[in-house]
Write an enzyme that holds these catalytic residues in place. Structure first.
Site, PDB file in Angstrom:
ATOM      1  N   THR A 331       0.803  -1.230   0.000  1.00 41.28           N
ATOM      2  CA  THR A 331       0.000   0.000   0.000  1.00 41.28           C
ATOM      3  C   THR A 331       0.832   1.274   0.000  1.00 41.28           C
ATOM      4  O   THR A 331       0.304   2.362  -0.232  1.00 41.28           O
ATOM      5  CB  THR A 331      -0.935   0.020   1.231  1.00 41.28           C
ATOM      6  OG1 THR A 331      -0.135  -0.079   2.414  1.00 41.28           O
ATOM      7  CG2 THR A 331      -1.914  -1.140   1.183  1.00 41.28           C
ATOM      8  N   ASN A 358      -3.600  -3.024   9.608  1.00 42.24           N
ATOM      9  CA  ASN A 358      -4.608  -1.996   9.308  1.00 42.24           C
ATOM     10  C   ASN A 358      -5.267  -2.197   7.951  1.00 42.24           C
ATOM     11  O   ASN A 358      -6.415  -1.795   7.740  1.00 42.24           O
ATOM     12  CB  ASN A 358      -3.979  -0.601   9.368  1.00 42.24           C
ATOM     13  CG  ASN A 358      -3.520  -0.232  10.763  1.00 42.24           C
ATOM     14  OD1 ASN A 358      -4.110  -0.670  11.747  1.00 42.24           O
ATOM     15  ND2 ASN A 358      -2.461   0.571  10.863  1.00 42.24           N
ATOM     16  N   ARG A 437      21.176  -4.345   3.922  1.00 41.39           N
ATOM     17  CA  ARG A 437      22.219  -3.900   2.979  1.00 41.39           C
ATOM     18  C   ARG A 437      23.626  -4.211   3.477  1.00 41.39           C
ATOM     19  O   ARG A 437      24.540  -4.391   2.675  1.00 41.39           O
ATOM     20  CB  ARG A 437      22.073  -2.398   2.698  1.00 41.39           C
ATOM     21  CG  ARG A 437      20.900  -2.083   1.777  1.00 41.39           C
ATOM     22  CD  ARG A 437      20.799  -0.620   1.456  1.00 41.39           C
ATOM     23  NE  ARG A 437      19.542  -0.347   0.750  1.00 41.39           N
ATOM     24  CZ  ARG A 437      18.910   0.820   0.753  1.00 41.39           C
ATOM     25  NH1 ARG A 437      19.425   1.839   1.443  1.00 41.39           N
ATOM     26  NH2 ARG A 437      17.787   0.983   0.093  1.00 41.39           N
ATOM     27  N   CYS A 477      18.437   4.820  -3.168  1.00 42.79           N
ATOM     28  CA  CYS A 477      18.088   5.500  -4.420  1.00 42.79           C
ATOM     29  C   CYS A 477      19.051   6.641  -4.742  1.00 42.79           C
ATOM     30  O   CYS A 477      19.261   6.977  -5.913  1.00 42.79           O
ATOM     31  CB  CYS A 477      16.659   6.004  -4.369  1.00 42.79           C
ATOM     32  SG  CYS A 477      16.292   7.033  -2.929  1.00 42.79           S
ATOM     33  N   SER A 506       9.295  12.203  -3.316  1.00 42.70           N
ATOM     34  CA  SER A 506       8.827  10.816  -3.371  1.00 42.70           C
ATOM     35  C   SER A 506       9.834   9.870  -2.732  1.00 42.70           C
ATOM     36  O   SER A 506       9.474   8.767  -2.312  1.00 42.70           O
ATOM     37  CB  SER A 506       8.563  10.396  -4.817  1.00 42.70           C
ATOM     38  OG  SER A 506       9.707  10.595  -5.630  1.00 42.70           O
ATOM     39  N   GLU A 529      21.034   9.671   5.023  1.00 41.89           N
ATOM     40  CA  GLU A 529      21.231   9.602   3.567  1.00 41.89           C
ATOM     41  C   GLU A 529      22.690   9.826   3.172  1.00 41.89           C
ATOM     42  O   GLU A 529      23.194   9.207   2.229  1.00 41.89           O
ATOM     43  CB  GLU A 529      20.335  10.630   2.890  1.00 41.89           C
ATOM     44  CG  GLU A 529      19.969  10.298   1.460  1.00 41.89           C
ATOM     45  CD  GLU A 529      18.889   9.234   1.347  1.00 41.89           C
ATOM     46  OE1 GLU A 529      18.462   8.955   0.222  1.00 41.89           O
ATOM     47  OE2 GLU A 529      18.465   8.671   2.377  1.00 41.89           O
ATOM     48  N   LYS A 532      24.742   6.666   3.748  1.00 40.27           N
ATOM     49  CA  LYS A 532      24.433   5.672   2.714  1.00 40.27           C
ATOM     50  C   LYS A 532      25.106   6.045   1.390  1.00 40.27           C
ATOM     51  O   LYS A 532      25.657   5.191   0.691  1.00 40.27           O
ATOM     52  CB  LYS A 532      22.924   5.581   2.505  1.00 40.27           C
ATOM     53  CG  LYS A 532      22.145   5.037   3.691  1.00 40.27           C
ATOM     54  CD  LYS A 532      20.638   5.165   3.445  1.00 40.27           C
ATOM     55  CE  LYS A 532      19.831   4.776   4.662  1.00 40.27           C
ATOM     56  NZ  LYS A 532      18.381   4.989   4.460  1.00 40.27           N
ATOM     57  N   HIS A 570      15.964  12.091  -8.695  1.00 36.98           N
ATOM     58  CA  HIS A 570      17.096  12.479  -7.848  1.00 36.98           C
ATOM     59  C   HIS A 570      18.233  12.966  -8.742  1.00 36.98           C
ATOM     60  O   HIS A 570      18.704  12.226  -9.625  1.00 36.98           O
ATOM     61  CB  HIS A 570      17.584  11.296  -7.025  1.00 36.98           C
ATOM     62  CG  HIS A 570      16.719  10.964  -5.841  1.00 36.98           C
ATOM     63  ND1 HIS A 570      15.586  11.679  -5.520  1.00 36.98           N
ATOM     64  CD2 HIS A 570      16.834   9.991  -4.895  1.00 36.98           C
ATOM     65  CE1 HIS A 570      15.037  11.150  -4.428  1.00 36.98           C
ATOM     66  NE2 HIS A 570      15.785  10.128  -4.023  1.00 36.98           N
ATOM     67  N   ASN A 655      13.956   8.201  -9.083  1.00 41.41           N
ATOM     68  CA  ASN A 655      14.193   7.540  -7.797  1.00 41.41           C
ATOM     69  C   ASN A 655      13.220   6.421  -7.464  1.00 41.41           C
ATOM     70  O   ASN A 655      13.581   5.460  -6.782  1.00 41.41           O
ATOM     71  CB  ASN A 655      14.188   8.569  -6.664  1.00 41.41           C
ATOM     72  CG  ASN A 655      12.921   9.402  -6.636  1.00 41.41           C
ATOM     73  OD1 ASN A 655      12.626  10.137  -7.579  1.00 41.41           O
ATOM     74  ND2 ASN A 655      12.151   9.295  -5.567  1.00 41.41           N
TER      75      ASN A 655
END
Length: 678
Positions: A331, A358, A437, A477, A506, A529, A532, A570, A655
């Protein structure tokens, strides 16, 4: 022509490229004539020719966009291409056409056609590959094929009329590269044109013409569509789609070697049948109800009948021939993107959608009510599936799905545990999450960069005693725009890299509707971020040594990651220091000529041109370039010298496609190809 005796024959590209198979086609034409039927032949381009035309268009268009058009260079490229086409078609002529007069005639006609093609290619070097020009260029494959087959039949004492789709008036709209036929206008035209034919019409497939006399093409399966339209318009006795495959099979033979030819299927099932016949052709069968066969050219007794009423096992075949997959976290934004991408995938079929407690128990449509973020609608096949709960129902899910695409958004330790439990139950887990990862035996893969890391799965399975289960993860991403470009430049030995990423909302799972604060705003921090972006490339570039992955140590990367007010895409500004300092042209050549190691596999989601260079100073731009190669391509621009390091440039990737869902699907395709998922 008496309509009740008309038989429309469509010859595919494989057949058109083979003298042996064309000889079999001729025998069938003669047999139809002997039974007092009127054959009509619709031809495709020789196998590979349309792809070659697409490639030359892209090559010339890149030169135009670079802003540096060297006329001598473009003429050399065009000359070489035209000569290759001439040789390919002339070689077929030598095998087919015996009479000297006819042999010379067809070669002369080929040269005439190629002169016109040359003119259009030269226009491309001035104007770029505009859609209208692309259609004109792409139409030449069928024109060359039609001339060869027409004169081949003439050589065998068969009266023929060679016609193009434009000449018989197949009128379309102006949607270049994927045009729709105007059924009423085109029907009237071809009835008038073909009733005057005294010989066998040999007609070019795939193409049409607008009211304003512009050539168009009909997109994938265009020649099938031409044949089915002509059969429908003329109320033919029969349409035969000749293929070098034994009809429509009960399963994908690449997955199920024991697949068998289905005797018959209905129209809905034909639309689901994949590459054998495309849905654009089926729409004309629905209109006319003309009996249609997909027939094996090597043995005409092997065929699949397509009609309105037949009920077969094809519905069950789809679930068997396609690999059933589950979407975990279905979802959320990435889950929705996966649902959208897999709607008509040739290998995978969504069998399970799972989410939190849910959403569990609702239909998927109810679960994403007012939360659906994708521009396309919820696929019909998925909207009424009941959502399962990712934890409680995992054993049920594992009994149905061979692959689980993990797009979970929850505690990382819980994700780790769940992904291991699914793999332990025999499911191949393809994860978009960061949880695993840095797990030592789990590969983190960008398929075009480190596909060799799939070997970690052998180690993983041996150590964990998994037979069919596995876990493979996607990297963050943010790195997927610049890592491939640095990979293309690795021969110059990058040592230091400074990167500033400008990341779309997004990437945080947000839209402007759900995050109104981002309107007219920039946030100079994205939690986790930067780490990473600096560290994950070291795993991507690592080497497997004695059953362990040894991380790379260079280049050293310093990253600043910024959230910007963009919906998707991105971007990264990249500065690089090299041990072997290249020239600008060295960099451009390395990018353009990057050897994509997985291109030869022809994976469904793999872009044809993985990395594209644009010379214009104001590119790439998210709005213009993020959807390059259906969102799976990387775009590079603004290559220039750096006053502190050596060179700097701008890169862009989508991305949620390349960086998330699309990359996950591509990785799964690779693992199927490599035999890790069966």
């Amino acid at each position: 022509m008496r309509n009740k005796k008309i038989i429309v024959n469509k010859l595919g590209g494989v057949i058109m490229g083979s003298a042996k198979l064309l000889a079999l086609a001729k025998v069938e034409i003669v047999r139809q004539m002997s039974k007092h039927c009127q054959p009509i032949v619709v031809v495709s381009a020789l196998q590979g020719v349309t792809d070659d035309l697409v490639a030359i268009l892209n090559k010339l268009d890149r030169l135009v966009n670079s802003g540096i058009v060297d006329s001598s260079k473009t003429q050399f490229i065009i000359n070489k291409f035209i000569e290759c086409l001439r040789k390919k078609h002339s070689a077929l002529v030598e095998q087919l056409i015996v009479a000297k007069e006819n042999n010379e005639l067809v070669k002369h006609r080929i040269i005439q056609i190629l002169k016109k093609l040359r003119q259009d290619l030269e226009t491309v070097t001035v104007r770029g590959a505009l859609p209208e020009l692309q259609d004109r260029v792409l139409s030449f494959g069928e024109k060359l094929a039609s001339i060869i087959f027409s004169i081949y039949l003439t050589d065998n004492k068969i009266n023929v009329e060679s016609l193009t789709s434009e000449e018989i008036g197949i009128i379309t709209n102006e949607n270049h590269l994927d045009a729709e036929i105007d059924y009423t206008l085109a029907k009237s035209n071809i009835i008038q044109k073909l009733k005057k034919c005294t010989g066998i019409p040999v007609i070019t497939g795939f193409t049409g013409i607008t009211i304003s006399k512009k050539t168009t093409t009909l997109g994938r399966g265009g020649s099938d569509a031409t044949a089915c339209f002509i059969g429908a318009a003329l109320s033919a006795k029969k349409i035969i789609l000749w293929k070098d495959v034994p009809g429509v099979l009960s399963a994908d033979p690449n997955i199920f070697p024991n697949a068998k030819t289905l005797k018959s299927i209905n129209y809905m099932e034909a639309e689901k049948s994949g590459k054998v016949i495309f849905d654009k052709a089926v729409q004309y069968l629905k209109i006319s109800k003309v009996p249609t066969e997909v027939t094996y050219i090597r043995d005409a007794k092997i065929k699949t009948q397509i009609d309105e009423q037949t009920k077969t096992e094809l519905g069950a075949m789809q679930s068997k021939s396609k690999i059933p997959v589950a979407i975990l976290g279905a979802t959320g934004m990435v889950g929705q993107r996966l649902i959208s991408l897999l709607a008509n995938h040739p290998l995978f079929e969504v069998a399970v959608v799972a989410a939190s407690v849910n959403s569990a128990g609702k239909t998927y449509r109810e679960a994403v009510l007012n939360k659906w973020t994708i521009s396309s609608t919820i696929p019909d096949k998925v909207k009424d599936i009941i959502v399962m709960e990712v934890n409680r129902d995992k054993e049920k899910i594992a009994r149905v799905a061979k692959i689980a695409f993990s797009a979970l958004d929850m505690d990382k330790n819980l994700i780790k545990r769940l992904e291991i439990e699914y793999a332990s139950l025999g499911v191949a887990v393809i994860s978009n999450n960061s949880a695993h990862r840095w797990t030592k035996d789990i590969p983190m893969i960008i398929p075009e960069v480190n596909s060799s890391h799939t070997k970690l799965i052998d180690i993983q399975r041996r150590q964990r005693k998994w037979k069919t289960g596995l876990i493979a993860v996607k990297p963050n991403c943010s790195i997927q725009s610049y890592v491939p470009v640095l990979e293309a430049l690795k021969k110059f030995m990058p040592t230091r890299v400074i990167i500033t990423t400008l990341q779309a909302i997004s990437g945080a799972g947000k839209t402007f509707k759900s995050w109104p604060e981002m309107h007219d705003n920039i946030i100079p921090f994205i939690g986790g971020e930067e780490e990473k972006s600096e560290q994950e490339p070291m795993k991507i570039w690592g080497k497997i040594v004695k059953d362990k992955l040894r991380l790379a140590t260079l280049p050293k990367i310093s990253a600043t990651c910024i959230r910007v007010s963009i919906s998707n895409g991105h971007m990264a500004a990249v500065s690089v220091k090299f041990k072997k300092n290249p020239t600008k042209q060295d960099i451009i050549n390395s990018i353009i000529n990057f050897k994509n190691p997985i291109r030869k596999f022809n994976l469904p989601s793999a872009p044809k041109n993985f990395i594209e260079y644009i010379e214009k100073n104001d590119r790439p731009q998210p709005k213009l370039d993020r959807d390059n190669q259906k969102g799976m391509g990387i775009t590079v621009g603004r290559i220039r010298e750096d006053s502190i390091l050596d060179w700097k440039f701008i890169v862009l990737s989508h991305n949620t496609l390349r960086g998330a869902a699309g990359g996950a699907v591509l990785m799964a395709e690779l693992l199927v190809h490599e035999g890790y998922i069966i």
